[in-house]
Design an enzyme around this catalytic site. Structure first.
Site, mmCIF file in Angstrom:
data_model
loop_
_atom_site.group_PDB
_atom_site.id
_atom_site.type_symbol
_atom_site.label_atom_id
_atom_site.label_comp_id
_atom_site.label_asym_id
_atom_site.label_seq_id
_atom_site.Cartn_x
_atom_site.Cartn_y
_atom_site.Cartn_z
ATOM 1 N N SER A 234 24.562 -83.153 54.664
ATOM 2 C CA SER A 234 23.125 -83.413 54.637
ATOM 3 C C SER A 234 22.775 -84.047 53.297
ATOM 4 O O SER A 234 23.534 -83.903 52.326
ATOM 5 C CB SER A 234 22.345 -82.098 54.785
ATOM 6 O OG SER A 234 20.954 -82.279 54.547
ATOM 7 N N TYR B 2 20.223 -73.293 53.641
ATOM 8 C CA TYR B 2 20.708 -74.577 54.148
ATOM 9 C C TYR B 2 21.436 -75.358 53.055
ATOM 10 O O TYR B 2 22.539 -75.871 53.269
ATOM 11 C CB TYR B 2 19.522 -75.376 54.685
ATOM 12 C CG TYR B 2 19.900 -76.672 55.370
ATOM 13 C CD1 TYR B 2 20.421 -76.672 56.656
ATOM 14 C CD2 TYR B 2 19.709 -77.892 54.736
ATOM 15 C CE1 TYR B 2 20.749 -77.857 57.298
ATOM 16 C CE2 TYR B 2 20.028 -79.087 55.370
ATOM 17 C CZ TYR B 2 20.546 -79.070 56.645
ATOM 18 O OH TYR B 2 20.866 -80.241 57.272
#
Length: 249
Positions: free
Chosen positions: A140, A153
């Site tokens: 990401s 995350y």
């Protein structure tokens, strides 16, 4: 675009979003594809739609038995695996660290981090039998930069970035390349749900992208196809931003 003829690929989280776009793209470019996902109905429907050279396997990426069965079934159907796309993921809980429970943190890391570890570890013998291969890990933009209220995350995706580099060095003698992709906002069902849950705050996601829009899943899938192909034959250990400029700032 890129030729994937003769490639045998497992794509996790392949029933929807980026994974489904990757399944379509890889199939179009000639690969045989196993769609691995816990969303069985959607995965089976996509496999049926794409038809020849595509199959579905129910795969919970946190379970070693599921991985072993999926790899064995793929080999039986298509031959040894030479492409793995570790795409399955959890979007995180988007809350302050002070409110994040240990159970919530562990759940995100189990899917995003441990799932990638299991995939890379367990596919290795198959890729060696294939004579080499390519692993593409979907990290990401938040595996390169941090974000407030996103500790779980970010932790899991930074781990994917590091594991990618370590595996690239370790697997190189076996002619296995390992790279990571770092997307910005991609307009998948999971991301749309997260943005909706945040209300007006969801607009911040788009505002952080210099291109001022979210990506279509196919825009990420095309870079995955490049990394899986021989066009990227000298790329390994790379962290490739496909993020609308997020990490350029």
């Amino acid at each position: 675009m890129f030729d994937l003829t003769g490639k045998v690929a497992i794509i996790t989280g392949g029933s929807s979003g980026i994974g489904a776009a990757a399944a379509r793209t890889f199939h179009q470019l000639g690969a045989s594809v196993t769609i691995g996902d816990i969303q069985a109905e959607a995965g089976e429907a996509l496999a049926a739609e794409l038809g020849d050279r595509v199959r579905f396997s129910r795969l919970d990426v946190t379970k070693q038995d599921d991985w072993e069965r999926t790899i064995d079934e793929t080999e039986a159907a298509f031959g040894p695996v030479n492409v793995l796309v570790n795409n399955a993921g959890h979007s995180g809980h988007w809350k302050p660290a002070s409110e994040l429970t240990l159970e919530e943190f562990r759940k995100v890391c189990a899917i995003n981090q441990e799932g990638v570890f299991l995939g890379m570890k367990l596919v290795l013998p198959s890729m060696i039998r294939a004579g080499g291969g390519s692993i593409v890990n979907n990290s990401s933009g938040y595996g390169l930069v941090g974000a407030a209220n996103n500790l779980d995350y970010c932790a899991s995706k930074f781990a994917v970035t590091g594991m990618t580099k370590a595996a690239a060095i370790e697997f190189a003698p076996s002619k296995i390349r390992v790279n990571s992709i770092h997307a910005g906002v991609v307009l998948t069902p999971m991301v749309r749900d997260t943005m909706a849950s945040l209300g007006a705050d969801g607009d911040v996601f788009i505002a952080r992208m210099p291109l001022n829009r979210g990506a279509d899943p196919s825009e990420i899938a095309s870079v995955m196809a490049f990394l899986a192909s021989e066009a990227a034959s000298f790329m390994t250990g790379a962290a490739v931003p496909v993020d609308g400029g997020l990490t350029a700032q």
